[in-house]
Design an enzyme around this catalytic site. Structure first.
Site, PDB file in Angstrom:
ATOM      1  N   GLU A   1      66.670 -16.628  68.560  1.00  0.00           N
ATOM      2  CA  GLU A   1      67.668 -17.118  69.300  1.00  0.00           C
ATOM      3  C   GLU A   1      68.811 -16.687  68.611  1.00  0.00           C
ATOM      4  O   GLU A   1      69.108 -16.894  67.319  1.00  0.00           O
ATOM      5  CB  GLU A   1      67.754 -18.680  68.946  1.00  0.00           C
ATOM      6  CG  GLU A   1      68.608 -19.619  70.063  1.00  0.00           C
ATOM      7  CD  GLU A   1      68.424 -21.095  69.384  1.00  0.00           C
ATOM      8  OE1 GLU A   1      67.150 -21.452  69.256  1.00  0.00           O
ATOM      9  OE2 GLU A   1      69.382 -21.801  69.189  1.00  0.00           O
TER      10      GLU A   1
ATOM     11  N   ASP B   1      76.870 -27.953  66.626  1.00  0.00           N
ATOM     12  CA  ASP B   1      76.608 -27.335  65.374  1.00  0.00           C
ATOM     13  C   ASP B   1      76.663 -28.295  63.887  1.00  0.00           C
ATOM     14  O   ASP B   1      77.927 -28.783  64.186  1.00  0.00           O
ATOM     15  CB  ASP B   1      77.309 -25.953  65.160  1.00  0.00           C
ATOM     16  CG  ASP B   1      77.106 -24.911  66.063  1.00  0.00           C
ATOM     17  OD1 ASP B   1      75.988 -25.175  66.958  1.00  0.00           O
ATOM     18  OD2 ASP B   1      77.747 -24.109  66.406  1.00  0.00           O
TER      19      ASP B   1
END
Length: 251
Positions: free
Chosen positions: A44, A55
């Site tokens: 990924e 995030d």
């Protein structure tokens, strides 16, 4: 059959997240090959973004380091092309919607397919907004991989009906980042999903993999990998991935 589907046909898959361009693109290429050699089954590849809503601290810091290089989207796509010249490991791009939108949605997916990319994860695109991206991805042979969360239970069938490749099952509330413990009973929420199910967010310990690997087809490890890179612990990263991959395959 796509490279992603072929990976899951072989058994349970360890998916490793890495931020493209951290600390630079040449190093990212080297790390991808090392992760594959250690046992990662899918890569990924994150494209850094200035306002990342999903995030946690480790990946945000990696994104900041990458952004200092002033790479443009074409530089990240060129990295995919370089990886594909030396490896057939499936590559899933994790990008924020604005990156794809500004490049041109159809142009982005057409090029991603042409250079050997396999899938896309857009963490800030809801199901209601996915019609702007999903048809173009599918048209160009790119697996559209949605995220489902513990709060998605009543919407899972709707969210996943046009998915392909696998479904990204979020392990816990909040953003990415290593966690001490994971609720192992969360697999009950995702039981109705027919595609391969990969669980991520917070998975950082072998103990997590040992338990979650019983219920999921794939395990996604991101922040732990990014922290190894931040601390220049590349050998430790390879050892961890090797152990995690071997364990997952044995379950």
């Amino acid at each position: 059959m796509s490279r992603i589907s072929e990976a899951f046909e072989k058994g349970k898959v360890l998916i490793t997240y890495i931020m493209a361009g951290d600390p630079d693109l040449d190093s990212t290429l080297d790390y991808v090959l090392k992760l594959e050699k250690a046992g990662a089954g899918i890569i990924e590849l994150g494209i850094p973004f200035s306002d990342p809503s999903a995030d946690g601290s480790a990946i945000m810091k990696a994104g900041c380091r990458a952004l200092k290089n002033n790479y443009i989207t074409d530089d990240y796509l060129e990295l995919v092309q370089k990886i594909r010249k030396v490896s057939q490991i499936p590559i899933v791009i994790m990008a924020y919607a604005n990156t794809v939108f500004c490049y041109g949605i159809d142009r982005f997916f057409e090029k991603l397919n042409a250079i050997g990319g396999d899938g896309i994860i857009l963490p800030d695109v809801s199901y209601e907004e996915s019609a702007e991206f999903e048809p173009s991805a599918q048209k160009h042979g790119i697996d559209y991989i949605p995220l489902v969360a513990p709060t998605s239970e009543s919407r899972i069938e709707m969210i996943t009906k046009k998915a392909s490749g696998f479904v990204y099952c979020i392990s816990s509330f909040g953003v990415t980042g290593a966690r001490e413990s994971i609720d192992h009973n969360l697999h009950n929420i995702y039981g109705s999903i027919s595609l391969p199910k990969a669980v991520g967010f917070g998975i950082s310990k072998i103990e997590h993999i040992k338990e979650l690997g019983k219920y999921f087809d794939g395990i996604i490890i991101g922040s732990k990998i990014v922290e190894f890179i931040e601390n220049n612990q590349i050998e430790q990263m390879q050892e961890f991935v090797s152990t995690a991959s071997s364990l997952l395959k044995s379950i």
